[in-house]
Scaffold this motif. Structure first.
Motif, PDB file in Angstrom:
ATOM      1  N   ARG A   1       1.006  -0.980   0.254  1.00 22.60           N
ATOM      2  CA  ARG A   1       0.065  -0.246   0.188  1.00 22.60           C
ATOM      3  C   ARG A   1       0.942   1.245   0.222  1.00 22.60           C
ATOM      4  NH1 ARG A   1      -5.211  -1.211   1.429  1.00 22.60           N
ATOM      5  NH2 ARG A   1      -5.560  -3.853   1.376  1.00 22.60           N
ATOM      6  N   ASN A   2       0.269   2.680  -0.901  1.00 28.04           N
ATOM      7  CA  ASN A   2       1.107   3.248  -0.681  1.00 28.04           C
ATOM      8  C   ASN A   2       0.568   4.272   0.558  1.00 28.04           C
ATOM      9  OD1 ASN A   2      -1.620   5.040  -1.341  1.00 28.04           O
ATOM     10  ND2 ASN A   2      -0.810   4.303  -3.169  1.00 28.04           N
ATOM     11  N   LEU A   3       1.446   5.373   1.146  1.00 25.44           N
ATOM     12  CA  LEU A   3       0.956   6.037   1.832  1.00 25.44           C
ATOM     13  C   LEU A   3      -0.485   6.741   2.152  1.00 25.44           C
ATOM     14  CD1 LEU A   3       4.280   8.353   3.321  1.00 25.44           C
ATOM     15  CD2 LEU A   3       3.267   6.470   3.695  1.00 25.44           C
ATOM     16  N   MET A   4      -1.004   7.033   0.516  1.00 27.81           N
ATOM     17  CA  MET A   4      -2.398   7.068   1.351  1.00 27.81           C
ATOM     18  C   MET A   4      -3.577   5.732   1.159  1.00 27.81           C
ATOM     19  SD  MET A   4      -2.582   9.433  -2.745  1.00 27.81           S
ATOM     20  CE  MET A   4      -4.065  10.640  -2.674  1.00 27.81           C
ATOM     21  N   GLY A   5      -3.102   5.134   0.886  1.00 28.17           N
ATOM     22  CA  GLY A   5      -3.507   3.828   2.230  1.00 28.17           C
ATOM     23  C   GLY A   5      -4.115   2.912   0.482  1.00 28.17           C
TER      24      GLY A   5
ATOM     25  N   GLY B   1      -0.200  -0.912  -7.884  1.00 29.90           N
ATOM     26  CA  GLY B   1       0.996  -1.951  -8.248  1.00 29.90           C
ATOM     27  C   GLY B   1      -0.143  -2.898  -8.985  1.00 29.90           C
ATOM     28  N   THR B   2      -0.962  -2.339  -9.261  1.00 29.92           N
ATOM     29  CA  THR B   2      -1.833  -3.858  -9.628  1.00 29.92           C
ATOM     30  C   THR B   2      -1.752  -4.091 -10.832  1.00 29.92           C
ATOM     31  OG1 THR B   2      -3.015  -3.660  -7.396  1.00 29.92           O
ATOM     32  CG2 THR B   2      -3.914  -4.746  -9.590  1.00 29.92           C
ATOM     33  N   GLY B   3      -1.482  -2.592 -11.510  1.00 24.88           N
ATOM     34  CA  GLY B   3      -1.393  -2.326 -13.261  1.00 24.88           C
ATOM     35  C   GLY B   3      -0.790  -2.854 -13.861  1.00 24.88           C
TER      36      GLY B   3
ATOM     37  N   HIS C   1      -8.515   7.807 -11.037  1.00 22.58           N
ATOM     38  CA  HIS C   1      -6.812   7.654 -11.449  1.00 22.58           C
ATOM     39  C   HIS C   1      -6.719   6.943 -12.298  1.00 22.58           C
ATOM     40  CE1 HIS C   1      -2.969   8.052 -10.909  1.00 22.58           C
ATOM     41  NE2 HIS C   1      -2.434   6.863 -10.761  1.00 22.58           N
ATOM     42  N   ILE C   2      -7.625   5.305 -12.355  1.00 23.20           N
ATOM     43  CA  ILE C   2      -7.160   3.874 -12.845  1.00 23.20           C
ATOM     44  C   ILE C   2      -7.892   4.237 -14.537  1.00 23.20           C
ATOM     45  CG2 ILE C   2      -7.062   2.769 -10.852  1.00 23.20           C
ATOM     46  CD1 ILE C   2      -9.551   0.863 -11.760  1.00 23.20           C
ATOM     47  N   ARG C   3      -9.220   5.198 -14.400  1.00 23.25           N
ATOM     48  CA  ARG C   3      -9.500   5.433 -15.718  1.00 23.25           C
ATOM     49  C   ARG C   3      -8.632   5.470 -16.927  1.00 23.25           C
ATOM     50  NH1 ARG C   3     -13.882   4.997 -18.704  1.00 23.25           N
ATOM     51  NH2 ARG C   3     -15.275   4.729 -16.759  1.00 23.25           N
TER      52      ARG C   3
ATOM     53  N   ALA D   1      -5.459   6.606 -16.581  1.00 23.57           N
ATOM     54  CA  ALA D   1      -4.750   5.962 -16.608  1.00 23.57           C
ATOM     55  C   ALA D   1      -4.291   4.617 -17.196  1.00 23.57           C
ATOM     56  CB  ALA D   1      -3.995   5.642 -15.247  1.00 23.57           C
ATOM     57  N   ALA D   2      -5.276   3.906 -17.783  1.00 25.03           N
ATOM     58  CA  ALA D   2      -5.710   3.616 -18.618  1.00 25.03           C
ATOM     59  C   ALA D   2      -4.960   3.059 -20.147  1.00 25.03           C
ATOM     60  CB  ALA D   2      -7.167   2.306 -18.039  1.00 25.03           C
ATOM     61  N   ALA D   3      -4.497   2.106 -20.304  1.00 21.80           N
ATOM     62  CA  ALA D   3      -4.016   2.005 -21.531  1.00 21.80           C
ATOM     63  C   ALA D   3      -5.137   2.208 -22.173  1.00 21.80           C
ATOM     64  CB  ALA D   3      -2.995   0.359 -21.100  1.00 21.80           C
TER      65      ALA D   3
ATOM     66  N   PHE E   1       7.922   8.683  -3.958  1.00 23.91           N
ATOM     67  CA  PHE E   1       8.551   9.063  -4.783  1.00 23.91           C
ATOM     68  C   PHE E   1       8.437   7.848  -6.139  1.00 23.91           C
ATOM     69  CE2 PHE E   1      13.507   7.877  -5.831  1.00 23.91           C
ATOM     70  CZ  PHE E   1      12.962   9.414  -6.650  1.00 23.91           C
ATOM     71  N   PHE E   2       7.912   8.559  -7.179  1.00 20.33           N
ATOM     72  CA  PHE E   2       6.953   8.314  -8.057  1.00 20.33           C
ATOM     73  C   PHE E   2       8.382   7.908  -8.890  1.00 20.33           C
ATOM     74  CE2 PHE E   2       5.808   7.928 -12.249  1.00 20.33           C
ATOM     75  CZ  PHE E   2       4.665   7.128 -12.602  1.00 20.33           C
ATOM     76  N   VAL E   3       7.993   6.590  -9.175  1.00 18.06           N
ATOM     77  CA  VAL E   3       9.662   5.644 -10.313  1.00 18.06           C
ATOM     78  C   VAL E   3       8.823   5.266 -11.123  1.00 18.06           C
ATOM     79  CG1 VAL E   3      11.611   5.046 -10.444  1.00 18.06           C
ATOM     80  CG2 VAL E   3      11.463   5.639  -8.516  1.00 18.06           C
TER      81      VAL E   3
ATOM     82  N   GLY F   1       5.333   6.535 -23.269  1.00 19.92           N
ATOM     83  CA  GLY F   1       5.129   6.332 -22.040  1.00 19.92           C
ATOM     84  C   GLY F   1       4.623   7.175 -20.895  1.00 19.92           C
ATOM     85  N   PHE F   2       5.369   7.086 -20.315  1.00 19.71           N
ATOM     86  CA  PHE F   2       4.998   8.440 -18.541  1.00 19.71           C
ATOM     87  C   PHE F   2       4.694   9.687 -19.581  1.00 19.71           C
ATOM     88  CE2 PHE F   2       6.187  12.473 -16.219  1.00 19.71           C
ATOM     89  CZ  PHE F   2       5.208  11.496 -15.059  1.00 19.71           C
ATOM     90  N   ILE F   3       4.853   9.868 -20.370  1.00 20.74           N
ATOM     91  CA  ILE F   3       4.382  11.671 -20.753  1.00 20.74           C
ATOM     92  C   ILE F   3       2.761  11.727 -21.528  1.00 20.74           C
ATOM     93  CG2 ILE F   3       4.746  12.962 -23.186  1.00 20.74           C
ATOM     94  CD1 ILE F   3       7.789  12.667 -22.399  1.00 20.74           C
TER      95      ILE F   3
END
Ligand code: HEM
Length: 425
Positions: free
Chosen positions: A222-226, A230-232, A323-325, A327-329, A369-371, A380-382
């Motif tokens: 889990r991240n600090l937002m609880g 990493g699932t996707g 967020h997940i919508r 960010a979805a591929a 710290f997003f990596v 990708g990221f952009i």
């Protein structure tokens, strides 16, 4: 280019090497301790291979801690730069094998060698991943090392994204190091040694530590937002997926084939405000359930999100700005990245206000710290973050304050130093 960490053509952690490592530790400490060498030699699981087709620390199962750093190069010319990269490679290889970067006192009268604080802990699966920033190729319009013609097109200058609050001193850099280990001290020690070896050639620009909890009740920590994070991700044990999304292929220069591009973003999260939001809001913001990690409308963490599902009022079950919508591929031309981030907690900042009721309070300086690693940051990221930066429901709570983009060359063959193929091309 394909292949997994299992296919490393590495000289690997030999028992002889380990015994030698333990012996050199003993010699350095001026102690003879029978049996210690054997104990180290048996801890094979504590060593991640340093050399191989790909650099370690990318598809390596994430260790519990990271310490990343970016440096500004001050080397006057190519020879000094090459000498530093040789010294870094040699030291990193030794550290990953559980040996000191150098002997404790190489020349005791001149200066100390390895600082010594990591003598004792096991290698703790230490990996050191190197990256080259745009400044290695061209800095302020100057081709300092005769490398300008070799800058890969994918190593772009990151655009300014909506809402960026980047602090220059915590952004960019000519060269990056990311140490990851199951022991925080081991990761810090590795960067500290390389920074010491770089004195006069490269100066620390920024550094960031981070941690990840164990996976607990989910498949991912889990991240600090609880929320489970990493699932996707594309599966690291699927060489075809890694070849498609993570490793640079024939489109890249020879020295980058089998390498990857890393994006770091230091993202502060307004935890005080997030903690005041109702659970239902938090779940809508991510598009997932907090406890199970399941996508809204699903039951289990690994259920695929159904982006088309509607509730009885005809509203999307996963909100338009979740967020997940965003960010979805599926809505980003198939873009996928390998996220390998760490939570960070840098204490608290004192905030002072002239307005009496708000006069003085402490705010956490903590977040993600997003990596992420990818074959090409443009697709990708952009590609993904341009949309997120504008519309993500999380934006109210997150602020990007630093980071950078670096080209991580392919893995190292026996006796090769990092960047050799670039510098000798
Ligand atoms: C503080 C900032 C962020 C937090 C707390 C966060 C957290 C999460 C969480 C909890 C998930 C759902 C579980 C998962 O698939 O891992 C997720 C998914 C994802 N995030 Fe983030 N994230 C953040 C920033 C970003 C940024 C800057 C990007 C940039 C591209 C990004 C890209 C993604 C992607 C690609 C997914 C997978 C979407 C899917 O296909 O299901 N995230 N994130």
């Amino acid at each position: 280019v394909s292949g997994s960490s299992g296919a490393r053509q590495d000289d690997g952690p030999t028992r002889r090497g380990l015994v030698r490592a333990a012996a050199s530790l003993a010699a350095a400490a001026g102690t003879v301790f029978a049996g210690h060498g054997q104990a180290v030699a048996d801890e094979e699981s504590g060593i991640e291979p340093f050399r191989g087709l790909h650099q370690a620390g990318i598809t390596t199962p994430a260790q519990r801690h990271t310490y990343a750093a970016a440096f500004d190069l001050t080397a006057p010319g190519r020879d000094t730069l090459v000498a530093m990269l040789r010294a870094w490679t040699d030291a990193a290889a030794r550290l990953c094998a559980g040996e000191p970067a150098q002997h404790l006192a190489q020349d005791a009268a001149v200066r100390a060698g390895d600082s010594g604080e990591a003598l004792g802990p096991s290698p703790s699966r230490l990996t050191v991943t190197f990256g080259f920033g745009a400044g290695l190729f061209v800095k302020d319009g100057t081709d300092r090392y005769g490398l300008a013609a070799h800058r890969p097109p994918a190593l772009v200058d990151l655009p300014e994204f909506e809402g960026d609050e980047l602090i220059q001193e915590m952004t960019g850099g000519d060269i990056s190091l990311q140490a990851c280990a199951d022991d925080a001290l081991v990761a810090f020690h590795a960067v500290r040694q390389l920074a010491r070896l770089a004195r006069g050639t490269a100066e620390l620009r920024w550094a960031q530590s981070g941690f990840r909890p164990g996976a607990g009740d989910g498949r991912h920590p889990r991240n600090l937002m609880g929320f489970i994070d990493g699932t996707g991700n594309p599966p690291v044990d699927d060489p075809a997926a890694m070849a498609r999304f993570v490793w640079v292929g024939d489109e890249g220069p020879e020295w980058m084939r089998g390498g990857s591009y890393v994006v770091f973003r230091r993202i502060r999260v307004a935890l005080e405000h997030w903690d005041g939001m109702p659970l239902d809001f938090q779940e809508q913001a991510f598009g997932r359930r907090k406890h199970s990690g399941a996508p809204l409308g699903g039951e289990h963490e690994l259920d695929p999100p159904d982006l088309t599902a509607r509730d009885t009022d005809g509203e999307p079950v996963i909100p338009e700005s979740a967020h997940i919508r965003l960010a979805a591929a599926a809505i980003n031309d198939g873009a996928r990245i390998l996220r390998r981030g760490y939570s960070y907690n840098d204490g608290v900042n004192l905030v002072t206000e002239r307005w009496e009721p708000w006069r003085r309070r402490l705010e956490y300086d903590a977040g993600l710290f997003f990596v992420c690693y990818q074959r090409d940051p443009r697709s990708g990221f952009i590609r993904i973050f341009e949309r997120l930066a504008k519309f993500d429901m999380l934006n109210q709570f997150v602020t990007h304050t630093g980071g950078g983009l670096f080209a991580c060359p392919a893995g190292l063959a026996r006796s090769e130093f990092i960047g050799q193929r670039l510098l000798e091309s």
